[in-house]
Design a protein around this motif. Structure first.
Motif, PDB file in Angstrom:
ATOM      1  N   MET A 118       0.848  -1.195   0.000  1.00 35.96           N
ATOM      2  CA  MET A 118       0.000   0.000   0.000  1.00 35.96           C
ATOM      3  C   MET A 118       0.880   1.240   0.000  1.00 35.96           C
ATOM      4  O   MET A 118       1.753   1.396   0.842  1.00 35.96           O
ATOM      5  N   ARG A 119       0.642   2.120  -0.944  1.00 40.45           N
ATOM      6  CA  ARG A 119       1.418   3.356  -1.091  1.00 40.45           C
ATOM      7  C   ARG A 119       0.637   4.511  -0.463  1.00 40.45           C
ATOM      8  O   ARG A 119      -0.533   4.713  -0.767  1.00 40.45           O
ATOM      9  N   VAL A 120       1.309   5.285   0.389  1.00 42.69           N
ATOM     10  CA  VAL A 120       0.641   6.325   1.168  1.00 42.69           C
ATOM     11  C   VAL A 120       1.347   7.661   0.982  1.00 42.69           C
ATOM     12  O   VAL A 120       2.569   7.746   1.018  1.00 42.69           O
ATOM     13  N   ALA A 121       0.525   8.715   0.783  1.00 45.03           N
ATOM     14  CA  ALA A 121       1.023  10.091   0.843  1.00 45.03           C
ATOM     15  C   ALA A 121       0.419  10.726   2.087  1.00 45.03           C
ATOM     16  O   ALA A 121      -0.733  10.465   2.428  1.00 45.03           O
ATOM     17  N   LEU A 122       1.184  11.572   2.748  1.00 47.23           N
ATOM     18  CA  LEU A 122       0.789  12.082   4.057  1.00 47.23           C
ATOM     19  C   LEU A 122       1.016  13.586   4.146  1.00 47.23           C
ATOM     20  O   LEU A 122       2.080  14.080   3.779  1.00 47.23           O
ATOM     21  N   ALA A 123      -0.017  14.325   4.616  1.00 50.05           N
ATOM     22  CA  ALA A 123       0.114  15.769   4.819  1.00 50.05           C
ATOM     23  C   ALA A 123      -0.253  16.118   6.249  1.00 50.05           C
ATOM     24  O   ALA A 123      -1.376  15.885   6.691  1.00 50.05           O
ATOM     25  N   GLU A 124       0.707  16.662   6.983  1.00 51.42           N
ATOM     26  CA  GLU A 124       0.516  17.062   8.387  1.00 51.42           C
ATOM     27  C   GLU A 124       1.590  18.097   8.702  1.00 51.42           C
ATOM     28  O   GLU A 124       2.774  17.854   8.454  1.00 51.42           O
ATOM     29  N   ASP A 125       1.173  19.266   9.231  1.00 47.58           N
ATOM     30  CA  ASP A 125       2.168  20.320   9.443  1.00 47.58           C
ATOM     31  C   ASP A 125       2.997  20.114  10.697  1.00 47.58           C
ATOM     32  O   ASP A 125       4.064  20.710  10.845  1.00 47.58           O
ATOM     33  N   SER A 126       2.537  19.284  11.620  1.00 42.45           N
ATOM     34  CA  SER A 126       3.338  18.965  12.799  1.00 42.45           C
ATOM     35  C   SER A 126       4.388  17.917  12.414  1.00 42.45           C
ATOM     36  O   SER A 126       4.056  16.791  12.051  1.00 42.45           O
ATOM     37  N   VAL A 127       5.652  18.302  12.512  1.00 40.80           N
ATOM     38  CA  VAL A 127       6.733  17.402  12.090  1.00 40.80           C
ATOM     39  C   VAL A 127       6.725  16.118  12.918  1.00 40.80           C
ATOM     40  O   VAL A 127       6.863  15.011  12.368  1.00 40.80           O
ATOM     41  N   LEU A 128       6.548  16.238  14.222  1.00 41.72           N
ATOM     42  CA  LEU A 128       6.582  15.053  15.080  1.00 41.72           C
ATOM     43  C   LEU A 128       5.445  14.094  14.746  1.00 41.72           C
ATOM     44  O   LEU A 128       5.650  12.878  14.652  1.00 41.72           O
ATOM     45  N   LEU A 129       4.237  14.635  14.565  1.00 46.09           N
ATOM     46  CA  LEU A 129       3.100  13.785  14.247  1.00 46.09           C
ATOM     47  C   LEU A 129       3.256  13.173  12.872  1.00 46.09           C
ATOM     48  O   LEU A 129       2.974  11.989  12.669  1.00 46.09           O
ATOM     49  N   ARG A 130       3.732  13.963  11.906  1.00 44.64           N
ATOM     50  CA  ARG A 130       3.926  13.458  10.544  1.00 44.64           C
ATOM     51  C   ARG A 130       4.936  12.321  10.523  1.00 44.64           C
ATOM     52  O   ARG A 130       4.715  11.271   9.910  1.00 44.64           O
ATOM     53  N   GLU A 131       6.057  12.525  11.207  1.00 49.48           N
ATOM     54  CA  GLU A 131       7.088  11.487  11.240  1.00 49.48           C
ATOM     55  C   GLU A 131       6.588  10.262  11.999  1.00 49.48           C
ATOM     56  O   GLU A 131       6.907   9.122  11.629  1.00 49.48           O
ATOM     57  N   GLY A 132       5.797  10.486  13.046  1.00 53.81           N
ATOM     58  CA  GLY A 132       5.274   9.361  13.813  1.00 53.81           C
ATOM     59  C   GLY A 132       4.328   8.502  12.991  1.00 53.81           C
ATOM     60  O   GLY A 132       4.403   7.266  13.024  1.00 53.81           O
ATOM     61  N   ILE A 133       3.432   9.138  12.251  1.00 57.26           N
ATOM     62  CA  ILE A 133       2.494   8.386  11.404  1.00 57.26           C
ATOM     63  C   ILE A 133       3.247   7.649  10.314  1.00 57.26           C
ATOM     64  O   ILE A 133       2.964   6.479  10.020  1.00 57.26           O
ATOM     65  N   ALA A 134       4.230   8.336   9.709  1.00 57.04           N
ATOM     66  CA  ALA A 134       5.016   7.706   8.651  1.00 57.04           C
ATOM     67  C   ALA A 134       5.758   6.478   9.176  1.00 57.04           C
ATOM     68  O   ALA A 134       5.802   5.429   8.520  1.00 57.04           O
ATOM     69  N   ARG A 135       6.335   6.589  10.358  1.00 56.51           N
ATOM     70  CA  ARG A 135       7.063   5.459  10.954  1.00 56.51           C
ATOM     71  C   ARG A 135       6.111   4.303  11.257  1.00 56.51           C
ATOM     72  O   ARG A 135       6.427   3.134  11.007  1.00 56.51           O
ATOM     73  N   LEU A 136       4.956   4.635  11.811  1.00 63.95           N
ATOM     74  CA  LEU A 136       3.952   3.612  12.117  1.00 63.95           C
ATOM     75  C   LEU A 136       3.543   2.854  10.862  1.00 63.95           C
ATOM     76  O   LEU A 136       3.487   1.612  10.853  1.00 63.95           O
ATOM     77  N   LEU A 137       3.263   3.587   9.791  1.00 59.85           N
ATOM     78  CA  LEU A 137       2.826   2.942   8.550  1.00 59.85           C
ATOM     79  C   LEU A 137       3.953   2.127   7.919  1.00 59.85           C
ATOM     80  O   LEU A 137       3.718   1.032   7.395  1.00 59.85           O
ATOM     81  N   SER A 138       5.150   2.650   7.982  1.00 53.12           N
ATOM     82  CA  SER A 138       6.301   1.916   7.434  1.00 53.12           C
ATOM     83  C   SER A 138       6.518   0.612   8.191  1.00 53.12           C
ATOM     84  O   SER A 138       6.770  -0.435   7.586  1.00 53.12           O
ATOM     85  N   ASP A 139       6.405   0.662   9.511  1.00 50.21           N
ATOM     86  CA  ASP A 139       6.565  -0.542  10.323  1.00 50.21           C
ATOM     87  C   ASP A 139       5.474  -1.566  10.033  1.00 50.21           C
ATOM     88  O   ASP A 139       5.681  -2.776  10.234  1.00 50.21           O
TER      89      ASP A 139
END
Length: 214
Positions: free
Chosen positions: A1-22
């Protein structure tokens, strides 16, 4: 599954990206604003775009407008909107044309990471994922001759879970009842609401969402 993500909070954006990658997803783009998200959707053709409803520069409805544009110009891309608050008017705009491939979740109510990933997958596959609070608010709207008023308390619970995207088995697990009992409740609900029943879980969910936004 390929995901694009938009979130202005860097910490939240990186956290969601890490969760999905894992979880085995491929995060093809991370964006701090709506314009960059639209560029990445055009460039990478993700299966689903996750977008905060309020993005720079005004933090009003940039994310929603980006979500609507994605749905209009890239119908094969699912859209999952994240919000800090219950914004019923914006949710109804998102559901106005179709409930396929749409999600609306409240950030503060995302407690189970596995459920979040499952919601992302469901939206990417053309299903729906609505926060139960949004569904409850839709059900609570006063309408003349409202057939929802004819539902029992248990039927309303089942309807809320079904509209949120839960399968019959998922509903049975959450309410700690048998699958057969859920099927009987679903049949009764559709009879009272005057909606055609279908063998497809996704079509049943979409029918309920169509009813709720009417």
């Amino acid at each position: 599954m390929r995901v694009a993500l938009a979130e202005d909070s860097v910490l939240l954006r990186e956290g969601i990206a890490r969760l999905l990658s894992d979880a085995g997803c491929e995060v093809v783009g991370q964006s701090p604003d709506a314009d960059d998200l639209l560029l990445k959707v055009r460039s990478f053709s993700p299966d689903v775009a996750i977008v905060d409803i309020r993005l720079p520069p005004t933090h009003t409805d940039e994310g929603l407008r980006a979500a609507l544009e994605i749905r209009a110009k890239h119908p094969n891309v699912g859209v999952l909107v994240l919000s800090q608050y219950v914004e019923l008017g914006l949710a109804l705009k998102l559901l106005a044309d179709s409930a396929e491939g749409v999600g609306y979740l409240l950030k503060d109510r995302i407690k189970d990471l596995d459920e979040f990933v499952n919601a992302v997958r469901r939206v990417a596959e053309g299903g729906s994922a609505l926060d139960p609070t949004i569904v409850s608010t839709l059900l609570a709207r006063e309408r003349p001759d409202d057939p929802v008023a004819r539902l029992t308390a248990r039927e309303r619970e089942v309807l809320e879970l079904m509209a949120a995207g839960s399968s019959n088995q998922g509903i049975a697990d959450k309410l700690v009842i048998s699958l057969g009992a859920v099927e009987k409740y679903v049949s009764s609900i559709f009879g009272k609401l005057g909606l055609p029943s279908s063998g497809s879980e996704s079509r049943r969910v979409l029918a309920v969402l169509m009813f709720l936004r009417a």
